[in-house]
Write a protein that holds these residues in place. Sequence first.
Motif, PDB file in Angstrom:
ATOM      1  N   UNK A 104       0.850  -1.199   0.000  1.00 50.12           N
ATOM      2  CA  UNK A 104       0.000   0.000   0.000  1.00 50.12           C
ATOM      3  C   UNK A 104       0.882   1.244   0.000  1.00 50.12           C
ATOM      4  N   UNK A 105       0.308   2.336  -0.472  1.00 45.97           N
ATOM      5  CA  UNK A 105       1.044   3.602  -0.483  1.00 45.97           C
ATOM      6  C   UNK A 105       1.439   3.971   0.947  1.00 45.97           C
ATOM      7  N   UNK A 106       0.556   3.755   1.904  1.00 44.48           N
ATOM      8  CA  UNK A 106       0.846   4.097   3.293  1.00 44.48           C
ATOM      9  C   UNK A 106       2.046   3.302   3.808  1.00 44.48           C
TER      10      UNK A 106
ATOM     11  N   UNK B  70       1.161  11.393  -2.006  1.00 43.28           N
ATOM     12  CA  UNK B  70       0.139  11.279  -0.972  1.00 43.28           C
ATOM     13  C   UNK B  70      -1.224  11.625  -1.547  1.00 43.28           C
ATOM     14  N   UNK B  71      -2.248  10.928  -1.069  1.00 46.50           N
ATOM     15  CA  UNK B  71      -3.610  11.160  -1.567  1.00 46.50           C
ATOM     16  C   UNK B  71      -4.619  10.594  -0.580  1.00 46.50           C
ATOM     17  N   UNK B  72      -5.874  10.967  -0.751  1.00 42.83           N
ATOM     18  CA  UNK B  72      -6.918  10.553   0.182  1.00 42.83           C
ATOM     19  C   UNK B  72      -6.994   9.056   0.390  1.00 42.83           C
ATOM     20  N   UNK B  73      -6.670   8.278  -0.651  1.00 40.86           N
ATOM     21  CA  UNK B  73      -6.838   6.820  -0.577  1.00 40.86           C
ATOM     22  C   UNK B  73      -5.565   6.096  -0.152  1.00 40.86           C
ATOM     23  N   UNK B  74      -4.589   6.817   0.406  1.00 38.77           N
ATOM     24  CA  UNK B  74      -3.265   6.201   0.607  1.00 38.77           C
ATOM     25  C   UNK B  74      -3.251   5.013   1.568  1.00 38.77           C
ATOM     26  N   UNK B  75      -4.219   4.940   2.431  1.00 41.91           N
ATOM     27  CA  UNK B  75      -4.278   3.823   3.386  1.00 41.91           C
ATOM     28  C   UNK B  75      -4.465   2.486   2.656  1.00 41.91           C
TER      29      UNK B  75
END
Length: 363
Positions: free
Chosen positions: A8-10, A26-31
Amino acid sequence: LTVEAGCTLRDAQRAAAEAGLLFPLSMGSEETCQLGGVLSTNAGGLAVLRYGTARELVLGLEVVLPDGRILDGLSALRKNNTGYDLKQLFLGAEGTLGVITAAVLKLFPRPHSHETVLLAVTNLRAACEVLVAVRATLGDCVTSFEFVTHEALGLVLRHLPDSRAPFGGAVTHFVLLELSVRAGDTHLRSAVEALHKQLLDDGVVQDGLVATNESQRAAWWRLRERIPAAERAAGGSVKHDVSVEIGDLAQLTESAAAAVKQLVPNSRCSIYGHIGDGNLHFNVLAADGADPLLFREQHAAAISDAVHRCALALGGSFSAEHGVGQLKRGLLRQTKSPVALDLMMRLKASLDPKGLMNPGKML
Ligand code: LAC
Ligand code: ZN
């Protein structure tokens, strides 16, 4: 940082942080979003202004090709001028040329300190003026520069009950900007305060706040990041993801808003986005109280056509960051230059002659 596609991006951000470094995407869906998808779609997000899109953050790539061979390009070299930069073919290809299975990501020094500023403005022209002033005085410190109209803010306040209006309850257009500096540069706070005062004195902004703590900063970012969720809660919107040169942004919104109002007089525009990148989300909702499904059924096609026309007339793009997918395939064919389209088709045919990779998408 070498990652596999399912990371995942996170988790990638976290691994970089644990090494005392920064992976800036980074973005809203990074989790939940995974790097295979993030890279295949050349995702942008909230710090493109400073660090670029996914394309600019990849040093090496491993790809499984349609014929089963593996392109092993997991190199971390910064410089390597030995022919075509093959990885760039697969970044943003939406999976149509092969499957990205791993990547080497570029990392940056961790910023030493950051400031988050919220500025109330009367219109997009003023927001663009702020952008010019901020970049002139604080240059490379500007990480994010987001614009939100009062209509978009109003949707968040109305449909997401735990949100609160900044500026003592006034619902205004605002700019959310984030600045950061590396260790050794301690003047950020005073520079931000001086600029803030200047903008207020010059009447470019109506009001302004500098975040005093992390929870305030997070609350402001939530107002921005939750706009898509608020639009869904309001019954959905006809979405557009357009870009033009920054100097043409105000013209774009004015002409697109006029065109939309002419088509559906009572419709509501929720406009917001990454104006530091020349990219706006120009979304259109049914009139308050009207059936949103019926509205989209009757008007989505004409509205999208009008908004895209306005962007294209200014030399802009109908998809700044969300890609082509299935929805915008027709548009790609109509608007891409014949030479560019021919090259795209020939690349596809040569790498994936049987059309196995993500069929029906993009081309
Ligand atoms: C955003 C998504 C919609 O900027 O791109 O919130
Ligand atoms: Zn966006």
